[in-house]
Design an enzyme around this catalytic site. Structure first.
Site, PDB file in Angstrom:
ATOM      1  N   LYS A   1       0.802  -1.214   0.000  1.00  0.00           N
ATOM      2  CA  LYS A   1       0.000   0.000   0.000  1.00  0.00           C
ATOM      3  C   LYS A   1       0.847   1.282   0.000  1.00  0.00           C
ATOM      4  O   LYS A   1       0.466   2.261  -0.623  1.00  0.00           O
ATOM      5  CB  LYS A   1      -0.939   0.016   1.215  1.00  0.00           C
ATOM      6  CG  LYS A   1      -2.032  -1.053   1.188  1.00  0.00           C
ATOM      7  CD  LYS A   1      -2.937  -0.912   2.415  1.00  0.00           C
ATOM      8  CE  LYS A   1      -3.715  -2.176   2.733  1.00  0.00           C
ATOM      9  NZ  LYS A   1      -4.859  -2.423   1.886  1.00  0.00           N
TER      10      LYS A   1
ATOM     11  N   GLU B   1      -2.992   6.987   7.860  1.00  0.00           N
ATOM     12  CA  GLU B   1      -3.864   7.739   6.968  1.00  0.00           C
ATOM     13  C   GLU B   1      -4.856   8.553   7.759  1.00  0.00           C
ATOM     14  O   GLU B   1      -5.261   8.151   8.845  1.00  0.00           O
ATOM     15  CB  GLU B   1      -4.705   6.767   6.110  1.00  0.00           C
ATOM     16  CG  GLU B   1      -4.160   6.572   4.739  1.00  0.00           C
ATOM     17  CD  GLU B   1      -4.966   5.569   3.936  1.00  0.00           C
ATOM     18  OE1 GLU B   1      -6.159   5.359   4.235  1.00  0.00           O
ATOM     19  OE2 GLU B   1      -4.380   4.992   3.018  1.00  0.00           O
TER      20      GLU B   1
ATOM     21  N   HIS C   1     -15.439  -4.111   7.082  1.00  0.00           N
ATOM     22  CA  HIS C   1     -14.573  -3.851   5.938  1.00  0.00           C
ATOM     23  C   HIS C   1     -14.688  -4.897   4.839  1.00  0.00           C
ATOM     24  O   HIS C   1     -13.848  -4.960   3.947  1.00  0.00           O
ATOM     25  CB  HIS C   1     -13.108  -3.687   6.355  1.00  0.00           C
ATOM     26  CG  HIS C   1     -12.893  -2.576   7.334  1.00  0.00           C
ATOM     27  ND1 HIS C   1     -13.263  -1.283   7.060  1.00  0.00           N
ATOM     28  CD2 HIS C   1     -12.382  -2.571   8.579  1.00  0.00           C
ATOM     29  CE1 HIS C   1     -12.984  -0.523   8.111  1.00  0.00           C
ATOM     30  NE2 HIS C   1     -12.457  -1.286   9.050  1.00  0.00           N
TER      31      HIS C   1
ATOM     32  N   ARG D   1      -6.472  -7.740 -10.593  1.00  0.00           N
ATOM     33  CA  ARG D   1      -7.180  -8.976 -10.971  1.00  0.00           C
ATOM     34  C   ARG D   1      -8.642  -8.643 -11.240  1.00  0.00           C
ATOM     35  O   ARG D   1      -9.059  -7.501 -11.090  1.00  0.00           O
ATOM     36  CB  ARG D   1      -7.115  -9.961  -9.808  1.00  0.00           C
ATOM     37  CG  ARG D   1      -7.600  -9.303  -8.519  1.00  0.00           C
ATOM     38  CD  ARG D   1      -7.815 -10.260  -7.394  1.00  0.00           C
ATOM     39  NE  ARG D   1      -7.967  -9.560  -6.133  1.00  0.00           N
ATOM     40  CZ  ARG D   1      -9.076  -8.999  -5.687  1.00  0.00           C
ATOM     41  NH1 ARG D   1     -10.172  -9.015  -6.429  1.00  0.00           N
ATOM     42  NH2 ARG D   1      -9.129  -8.391  -4.521  1.00  0.00           N
TER      43      ARG D   1
HETATM   44  P1  ADP Z   1      -7.901  -4.010   2.343  1.00  0.00           P
HETATM   45  O1  ADP Z   1      -6.720  -4.099   1.441  1.00  0.00           O
HETATM   46  O2  ADP Z   1      -7.722  -4.790   3.610  1.00  0.00           O
HETATM   47  O3  ADP Z   1      -9.204  -4.283   1.653  1.00  0.00           O
HETATM   48  P2  ADP Z   1      -8.325  -1.165   2.109  1.00  0.00           P
HETATM   49  O4  ADP Z   1      -7.212  -0.224   2.228  1.00  0.00           O
HETATM   50  O5  ADP Z   1      -8.830  -1.472   0.739  1.00  0.00           O
HETATM   51  O6  ADP Z   1      -7.943  -2.508   2.871  1.00  0.00           O
HETATM   52  O7  ADP Z   1      -9.541  -0.665   3.010  1.00  0.00           O
HETATM   53  C1  ADP Z   1     -10.649  -1.490   3.281  1.00  0.00           C
HETATM   54  C2  ADP Z   1     -11.819  -0.671   3.780  1.00  0.00           C
HETATM   55  O8  ADP Z   1     -11.445   0.088   4.947  1.00  0.00           O
HETATM   56  C3  ADP Z   1     -12.333   0.367   2.811  1.00  0.00           C
HETATM   57  O9  ADP Z   1     -13.247  -0.169   1.894  1.00  0.00           O
HETATM   58  C4  ADP Z   1     -12.962   1.380   3.745  1.00  0.00           C
HETATM   59  O10 ADP Z   1     -14.216   0.885   4.167  1.00  0.00           O
HETATM   60  C5  ADP Z   1     -12.053   1.371   4.954  1.00  0.00           C
HETATM   61  N1  ADP Z   1     -11.003   2.418   4.882  1.00  0.00           N
HETATM   62  C6  ADP Z   1      -9.804   2.320   4.285  1.00  0.00           C
HETATM   63  N2  ADP Z   1      -9.101   3.467   4.394  1.00  0.00           N
HETATM   64  C7  ADP Z   1      -9.864   4.322   5.085  1.00  0.00           C
HETATM   65  C8  ADP Z   1      -9.706   5.694   5.537  1.00  0.00           C
HETATM   66  N3  ADP Z   1      -8.586   6.394   5.313  1.00  0.00           N
HETATM   67  N4  ADP Z   1     -10.715   6.243   6.245  1.00  0.00           N
HETATM   68  C9  ADP Z   1     -11.851   5.559   6.499  1.00  0.00           C
HETATM   69  N5  ADP Z   1     -12.053   4.292   6.116  1.00  0.00           N
HETATM   70  C10 ADP Z   1     -11.087   3.660   5.413  1.00  0.00           C
END
Ligand code: ADP
Length: 619
Positions: free
Chosen positions: A116, A200, A235, A297
């Site tokens: 990431k 973040e 999530h 993917r």
């Molecule tokens: P993963 O790779 O585990 O799926 P992500 O980075 O895609 O993790 O984040 C998964 C979920 O977490 C997102 O769909 C959102 O719901 C929440 N999320 C991620 N980043 C943030 C953020 N900065 N603020 C609020 N919610 C977040």
């Protein structure tokens, strides 16, 4: 064009890929583990190769076994599906090194987007807006705490190697930062073998909006618009739709252009998804949508994009992997109507969403699924009679509806879910129906916290309606005068029944039946229940005259109180079954010995499974 394809996956996505490959005249090869010997993808492929034991790390995750299967069957190309090896750059490289076609992006694109922090840095350089935060190499707790303060609370700590919603911690205030950091790093180290984190800004009322992109080996990249996957539970996506509610043309233009820039920055070839997070506290606007990560993917939720664009994304994948250019240019791609997908799971929302494992004795998808106009679609990897095994993701199907507008798609999806009937495995169908009916969801006001706030009511165990129960009860009682049934109060005309093991009183409104059934499956709200006349010592099943002790309902053996060969007396406790949140004690029907003992504490059992057999002493 490639002529043969091995699908290195299982379940619905393997079946989905096989369907398109077959239409294109491509020979298909399935791989399967022990648990999947009778799986649908094995039945549907032209050929199938056994690749080992049931645990994925001994079968679906072993690259060498997949490559050996391709060699053995002469398959030219490998499609990884999603999950398993789909985002494993080393495997993608090994496929290429073996002289095979990898249906996916270049390994270097996977690597560039794999972590990431590196991905965010790369995207920021390519002019893609990224969530404000710290993504540096220095991992000193004191420095990270300082960065968190600079960003401003609340913040999110994310494992750079995280995925699937794991390895994230929300921190509301500075006092909690150091502890949350330590716990996040511990989880990251044990789950992903990498304890690096990034920090973040936590976006309030976040919406998850992603853009489908597609590249070919001739340098073309297009987008196929956005999907909204904001309805999440912990999530994890629950319901996905395309397009996103409240998306105006200008915002879409900016978002999709950023996604294309992101894909171009990593020379992307094939199907990919750029995930963004949007501030959902107000209307969508391009300056409040940020890059989160790229999935290199095909996504689980790709069908909603297919339904609004008319594009078969798997067909595009196979064309692009064969070196062909993208079949359509950006100008040729348009949005038609609205599509919504729900993930139907073998799980029990009323029991903390615990997987509900076992045989799908009943699996019906109802009429809407066979809609002649293609407005309903079911992507599944199971069939009636198949097993939901404990080894893999317990998804039964993706239920997808198309409509002229959002309400039509939403209502159709609700009907399709209500028409689904699964038994004795429990599903989340009624949970999904209630989510679709939630006033905020119905109004398109969804953020990722909706289920966390209001999910409890959605998760309540559904009960069939009185009308449905009364009709079913009528077929279980003899034509009046209702002899043999204990009426509670004479004039009330009601009787006791067992509904999946729970004692229920049902008013007898009909005249009864000339030839009563022994049991009826009651189906409603996407759910099914077994209704039988109530008997005190076990219901349907229980102990019969032969001394066989059968499971009265599907459940879990929580205690076994006897051993094989043990002498028992009538009424002695043999074992305890937990089902429908209740404990059910099974007792010896007469004096005797435990001649057979099949029940094992901790095991899940199906209705009527033989648990034990008592023989009369001296027999
Ligand atoms: P993963 O790779 O585990 O799926 P992500 O980075 O895609 O993790 O984040 C998964 C979920 O977490 C997102 O769909 C959102 O719901 C929440 N999320 C991620 N980043 C943030 C953020 N900065 N603020 C609020 N919610 C977040």
């Amino acid at each position: 064009m490639i002529q043969s394809l091995l699908i290195a996956n299982r379940g619905e996505i393997a079946c989905r890929v096989i369907r398109t490959a077959r239409q294109m005249g491509i020979r298909t090869v399935a791989v399967y583990s022990d648990a999947d010997a009778d799986a649908l993808h094995v039945r549907e492929a032209d050929e199938a190769v056994h690749i080992g034991p049931s645990p994925a790390r001994e079968s679906y995750l072993v690259g060498e076994k997949i490559l050996a299967a391709a060699r053995e069957t002469g398959a030219e190309a490998i499609h990884p599906g999603y999950g398993f090896l789909s985002e494993n750059a080393a495997f993608a490289q090994a496929v290429k090194d073996a002289g095979l076609v990898w249906v996916g992006p270049n390994p270097s694109s996977i690597t560039a987007m794999g972590l990431k922090d590196a991905a965010k840095t790369l995207m920021a350089e390519a002019g893609v807006p990224v969530t404000p935060g710290y993504m540096g190499a220095n991992q000193e707790p004191a420095l990270l705490a300082e960065e968190a303060a600079k960003i401003g609370y609340p913040v999110l700590i994310k494992a750079v190697a995280g995925g699937g919603g794991k390895g994230m911690r929300l921190v509301e205030a500075p006092e909690a930062f150091i502890d949350a950091l330590a716990s996040c790093k511990r989880e990251a180290a044990s789950s992903f073998g990498n304890d690096h984190v990034l920090i973040e800004k936590y976006i309030a009322s976040p919406r998850h909006i992603e853009v489908q992109v597609f590249g070919d080996s001739h340098g073309n990249v297009v987008h196929l618009f956005e999907r909204d996957c904001s309805l999440q539970r912990r999530h994890q996506k629950v319901i996905e739709e395309a397009p996103a509610p409240g998306m105006d043309a200008a915002t879409r233009e900016a978002l999709c252009a950023a996604a294309v820039r992101a894909a171009k920055a990593v020379d992307y070839v094939g199907a990919g998804t750029i995930e963004f997070i949007a501030d959902g506290s107000g209307p969508l606007s391009a300056d409040r949508i940020w890059f989160m990560e790229m999935n290199t993917r095909l996504q689980v939720e790709h069908p909603v994009t297919e339904e609004i664009t008319g594009v078969d994304l798997v067909e595009w994948q196979l064309l692009v992997a064969s070196g062909k250019p993208l079949p359509k240019s950006q100008e040729d791609l348009t949005i038609d109507g609205w599509a919504m997908e729900a993930r139907l799971y073998a799980e029990d929302p009323a029991k903390g969403f615990l997987p509900s494992i076992g045989k799908l004795e009943l699996l019906e998808f109802g009429e809407a699924a066979e809609d002649d106009f293609g407005r309903g679609r079911i992507d599944t990897g199971v069939y009636e009679g198949a097993e939901v095994s404990p080894f893999y993701d317990p998804m039964i199907a993706k239920v997808i509806a198309w409509g002229e507008d959002r309400d039509e798609a939403r209502e159709r999806l609700g009907e399709m879910l209500e028409d689904t009937a699964v038994w004795p495995v429990r599903t989340n169908a009624s949970f999904l129906v209630k989510a679709l009916q939630h006033p905020d969801f119905a109004a398109g006001k969804v953020d990722t916290g909706l289920i966390g706030r209001d999910g409890e009511a959605m998760a309540e165990a559904p009960m069939p309606s009185d009308e449905v129960l009364e009709a079913a009860a009528n077929s279980l009682v003899p034509f009046s005068p209702l002899a043999g049934f204990r009426l509670n109060a004479a004039p009330a005309r009601a009787a006791w029944f067992s509904l999946d093991g729970e004692k229920v009183e049902i008013a007898l409104t009909g005249e009864g039946s000339e030839e009563p059934d022994e049991a009826v499956l009651v189906t409603e709200q996407g759910q099914a229940w077994l209704l039988t006349p109530w008997r005190r010592d076990g219901v349907h099943g229980g102990a019969d005259a032969s001394g066989a002790i059968l499971a009265p309902m599907p459940g879990k053996v929580i205690a076994v109180d006897v051993t094989q060969g043990q002498a028992v007396t009538k009424g002695q406790k043999l074992l305890t079954l937990e089902a429908m949140k209740m404990e059910h004690t099974l007792t010896a029907p007469f004096d005797g010995v435990v001649a057979e003992l099949a029940a094992v504490a901790g095991a899940q059992v199906q209705v009527e499974a033989l648990l034990a057999r008592i023989e009369e002493a001296g027999e």
